[in-house]
Design an enzyme around this catalytic site. Sequence first.
Site, PDB file in Angstrom:
ATOM      1  N   HIS A   1       5.705   0.137  -9.274  1.00  0.00           N
ATOM      2  CA  HIS A   1       4.301  -0.180  -9.494  1.00  0.00           C
ATOM      3  C   HIS A   1       4.169  -0.888 -10.837  1.00  0.00           C
ATOM      4  CE1 HIS A   1       0.003   0.232 -10.103  1.00  0.00           C
ATOM      5  NE2 HIS A   1      -0.123   0.664  -8.855  1.00  0.00           N
TER       6      HIS A   1
ATOM      7  N   PRO B   1     -11.280   7.882 -17.463  1.00  0.00           N
ATOM      8  CA  PRO B   1     -11.116   6.713 -16.581  1.00  0.00           C
ATOM      9  C   PRO B   1     -10.345   5.598 -17.285  1.00  0.00           C
ATOM     10  CG  PRO B   1     -13.389   7.469 -16.573  1.00  0.00           C
ATOM     11  CD  PRO B   1     -12.696   8.211 -17.671  1.00  0.00           C
TER      12      PRO B   1
ATOM     13  N   LYS C   1      24.052  -3.439  24.438  1.00  0.00           N
ATOM     14  CA  LYS C   1      23.508  -3.593  25.780  1.00  0.00           C
ATOM     15  C   LYS C   1      24.388  -4.594  26.533  1.00  0.00           C
ATOM     16  CE  LYS C   1      19.062  -4.380  28.075  1.00  0.00           C
ATOM     17  NZ  LYS C   1      17.626  -4.642  27.859  1.00  0.00           N
TER      18      LYS C   1
END
Length: 280
Positions: free
Chosen positions: A234, A164, A100
């Site tokens: 993870h 689970p 710019k």
Amino acid sequence: MLDEIIIRDMEAFGYHGVLEEEKELGQKFLVSANIRLDASKAIKEDICEYTVDYGMVCKRISEIVSLERYDLIEALAGRIADMILLEFVPVKNVTIEVKKPWAPVKVSVDTVSVKIERGWHDVYIGVGSNMGDSLQNINDAMEMIQSDKRNKDIKVSDKIKTKPYGVKEQDDFINCAAYFKTIMQPKELLYFLQDIEKRLKRERIVHWGPRTIDLDILFYDNIILQDDELIIPHPEIIKRDFVLQPLCSINPHFVHPLYNRYVSELLNELKSKKDYEKTI
């Protein structure tokens, strides 16, 4: 090793900035792009379709600079990078610099610029569900991932029924793993996956408890990252057969960047441990 197409200081007129006069009067911007791809087939065959039409790239950059408006040149650079990655298939990654000239900073400067690098990244996620129609929840999540143009080449492992893990007093899970390429940065990907969980009515009430959908980033390229929001890889991967087994069905030779071992080796080591918590 990738080849490069380089566009340097392409001029375009636009209306970008936080000041009202910048939005009204506009100014010249200079855009440079280093576009990386495998050009070996184009070199061998001398055929345009195997490379990138840099004339069309310049046309699209000019359209974005001239027709769209952003407060920040960072946002403008990001938009240009995403456009090149999404519209020009051979491109693997790109560096964009937006200059710019005569920026209104109240001191004498020749130019202010922003340079960013973006590319396609290899991602592996773990997926699980044990509430409602678990298979449909997983299929819906995969469809949402695939339908976002920032992702491509999705591969999903077989879906397996598992016991689970951690909290035992709950229904069995359906688990799988998925691989895809994305142009999203790690945090951006995290928020994207969390939004899918929210749309599929996930509620975070009990840690390791029941959920309609669970989407965990397992690997992102081979980066190692840790902060308050996100840890990659993870940290629980090596303890979970319901993560490692689906991963192995997609890519058994993916190397865990912390342990420098194939995921298939990590699965075999887990199964050999005396305290192995079997879920499959």
